[in-house]
Design a protein around this motif. Structure first.
Motif, PDB file in Angstrom:
ATOM      1  N   VAL A  48       0.838  -1.204   0.000  1.00  0.00           N
ATOM      2  CA  VAL A  48       0.000   0.000   0.000  1.00  0.00           C
ATOM      3  C   VAL A  48       0.869   1.248   0.000  1.00  0.00           C
ATOM      4  N   PHE A  49       1.952   1.236   0.749  1.00  0.00           N
ATOM      5  CA  PHE A  49       2.865   2.382   0.783  1.00  0.00           C
ATOM      6  C   PHE A  49       3.429   2.656  -0.612  1.00  0.00           C
ATOM      7  N   ILE A  50       3.855   1.597  -1.289  1.00  0.00           N
ATOM      8  CA  ILE A  50       4.399   1.746  -2.648  1.00  0.00           C
ATOM      9  C   ILE A  50       3.331   2.254  -3.610  1.00  0.00           C
ATOM     10  N   LEU A  51       2.142   1.680  -3.533  1.00  0.00           N
ATOM     11  CA  LEU A  51       1.052   2.143  -4.389  1.00  0.00           C
ATOM     12  C   LEU A  51       0.664   3.587  -4.071  1.00  0.00           C
ATOM     13  N   GLY A  52       0.715   3.948  -2.782  1.00  0.00           N
ATOM     14  CA  GLY A  52       0.418   5.321  -2.388  1.00  0.00           C
ATOM     15  C   GLY A  52       1.420   6.311  -2.954  1.00  0.00           C
ATOM     16  N   ILE A  53       2.678   5.921  -2.980  1.00  0.00           N
ATOM     17  CA  ILE A  53       3.719   6.776  -3.569  1.00  0.00           C
ATOM     18  C   ILE A  53       3.462   6.937  -5.068  1.00  0.00           C
ATOM     19  N   LYS A  54       3.106   5.835  -5.733  1.00  0.00           N
ATOM     20  CA  LYS A  54       2.806   5.929  -7.163  1.00  0.00           C
ATOM     21  C   LYS A  54       1.559   6.779  -7.409  1.00  0.00           C
ATOM     22  N   GLY A  55       0.653   6.797  -6.429  1.00  0.00           N
ATOM     23  CA  GLY A  55      -0.570   7.575  -6.561  1.00  0.00           C
ATOM     24  C   GLY A  55      -0.350   9.075  -6.520  1.00  0.00           C
ATOM     25  N   PHE A  56       0.829   9.532  -6.082  1.00  0.00           N
ATOM     26  CA  PHE A  56       1.130  10.972  -6.063  1.00  0.00           C
ATOM     27  C   PHE A  56       1.149  11.579  -7.465  1.00  0.00           C
ATOM     28  N   LYS A  57       1.296  10.744  -8.476  1.00  0.00           N
ATOM     29  CA  LYS A  57       1.324  11.261  -9.859  1.00  0.00           C
ATOM     30  C   LYS A  57      -0.039  11.776 -10.291  1.00  0.00           C
ATOM     31  N   ASP A  58      -1.090  11.331  -9.631  1.00  0.00           N
ATOM     32  CA  ASP A  58      -2.446  11.785  -9.940  1.00  0.00           C
ATOM     33  C   ASP A  58      -2.685  13.119  -9.229  1.00  0.00           C
ATOM     34  N   LYS A  59      -2.748  14.208  -9.984  1.00  0.00           N
ATOM     35  CA  LYS A  59      -2.891  15.548  -9.404  1.00  0.00           C
ATOM     36  C   LYS A  59      -4.176  16.225  -9.877  1.00  0.00           C
ATOM     37  N   ARG A  60      -5.263  15.469  -9.987  1.00  0.00           N
ATOM     38  CA  ARG A  60      -6.518  16.019 -10.486  1.00  0.00           C
ATOM     39  C   ARG A  60      -7.093  17.112  -9.593  1.00  0.00           C
ATOM     40  N   ASN A  61      -7.138  16.896  -8.278  1.00  0.00           N
ATOM     41  CA  ASN A  61      -7.693  17.891  -7.361  1.00  0.00           C
ATOM     42  C   ASN A  61      -7.085  17.695  -5.978  1.00  0.00           C
ATOM     43  N   TRP A  62      -7.477  18.562  -5.056  1.00  0.00           N
ATOM     44  CA  TRP A  62      -6.877  18.506  -3.719  1.00  0.00           C
ATOM     45  C   TRP A  62      -7.334  17.285  -2.929  1.00  0.00           C
ATOM     46  N   GLN A  63      -8.542  16.733  -3.201  1.00  0.00           N
ATOM     47  CA  GLN A  63      -8.995  15.542  -2.488  1.00  0.00           C
ATOM     48  C   GLN A  63      -8.134  14.324  -2.838  1.00  0.00           C
ATOM     49  N   VAL A  64      -7.782  14.204  -4.104  1.00  0.00           N
ATOM     50  CA  VAL A  64      -6.950  13.085  -4.550  1.00  0.00           C
ATOM     51  C   VAL A  64      -5.569  13.192  -3.917  1.00  0.00           C
ATOM     52  N   GLN A  65      -5.017  14.378  -3.878  1.00  0.00           N
ATOM     53  CA  GLN A  65      -3.697  14.554  -3.280  1.00  0.00           C
ATOM     54  C   GLN A  65      -3.737  14.310  -1.766  1.00  0.00           C
ATOM     55  N   THR A  66      -4.807  14.760  -1.122  1.00  0.00           N
ATOM     56  CA  THR A  66      -4.964  14.507   0.316  1.00  0.00           C
ATOM     57  C   THR A  66      -5.089  13.012   0.583  1.00  0.00           C
ATOM     58  N   ARG A  67      -5.831  12.307  -0.269  1.00  0.00           N
ATOM     59  CA  ARG A  67      -5.980  10.857  -0.125  1.00  0.00           C
ATOM     60  C   ARG A  67      -4.626  10.163  -0.276  1.00  0.00           C
ATOM     61  N   SER A  68      -3.792  10.633  -1.197  1.00  0.00           N
ATOM     62  CA  SER A  68      -2.458  10.049  -1.362  1.00  0.00           C
ATOM     63  C   SER A  68      -1.610  10.260  -0.114  1.00  0.00           C
ATOM     64  N   TRP A  69      -1.617  11.486   0.410  1.00  0.00           N
ATOM     65  CA  TRP A  69      -0.850  11.761   1.613  1.00  0.00           C
ATOM     66  C   TRP A  69      -1.356  10.928   2.787  1.00  0.00           C
ATOM     67  N   LEU A  70      -2.656  10.838   2.950  1.00  0.00           N
ATOM     68  CA  LEU A  70      -3.244  10.064   4.023  1.00  0.00           C
ATOM     69  C   LEU A  70      -2.871   8.588   3.907  1.00  0.00           C
TER      70      LEU A  70
END
Length: 178
Positions: A48-70
């Motif tokens: 999940v940590f690795i997938l979360g790091i890869k998820g940082f590339k998705d920058k559609r909106n602030w909710q998506v970025q907050t979800r990645s950080w969380l």
């Protein structure tokens, strides 16, 4: 593709946190332990940590970025907690001698109970515990008695067992010694 990493990693960390919390609860309350072992949860948390790091590339909106950080923060913290739990259990098991005494089966074969002798040496007590087996890794501690080295087991019927003069009805979920 990054969109899926972000969403799936968030869902996985929620499931992993739930299983870890239930694992802690079942060990405290001696309920059925249905969560996988801690090393499996650790593996999922690292994925999940690795997938979360890869998820940082998705920058559609602030909710998506907050979800990645969380996701990254929760998976990192959960990984640390699980590593500590694994190390603690390894340390405790090296201090506490566990010896399998016997395995008993109900007359109809529906229940299997493993009995273990434990001895914590100078760090604690000694005694006997019994664990009811379920499917896969699922277990439930049903019997725990300190300062006893032997057990006497007798089945009254298919669901009732007499262990050292303590009657347990497995169908009703009876336990002894907590």
């Amino acid at each position: 593709m990054e969109k899926r990493y972000n969403l799936w990693s968030f869902y996985l960390i929620i499931v992993c946190l739930g299983l870890a919390a239930y694992s802690l609860y079942s060990n405290i309350e001696n309920a059925w332990l249905i969560a996988p072992p801690n090393y499996i949860l650790l593996l999922v948390s690292v994925i999940v940590f690795i997938l979360g790091i890869k998820g940082f590339k998705d920058k559609r909106n602030w909710q998506v970025q907050t979800r990645s950080w969380l996701t990254v923060i929760l998976s990192f913290l959960l990984s640390i907690v699980l590593i500590l739990a694994i190390l603690l259990s390894l340390f405790a098991s090296s201090l506490e001698a566990n010896e399998h005494i016997e395995t008993v089966h109900s007359p109809d074969g529906n229940y299997t109970i493993d009995f273990y002798r434990f001895d914590a040496g100078a760090a604690g007590s000694f005694g006997v515990r019994g664990e009811l087996d379920g499917p896969l890794w699922v277990k439930k501690r049903i019997y725990y008695q300190k300062r006893v080295e032997q057990i006497e087991v007798e089945w009254e019927n298919n669901t009732t067992i007499l262990i050292n003069n303590h009657i347990l009805n497995l169908k009703d979920g009876d336990t002894y010694g907590y």
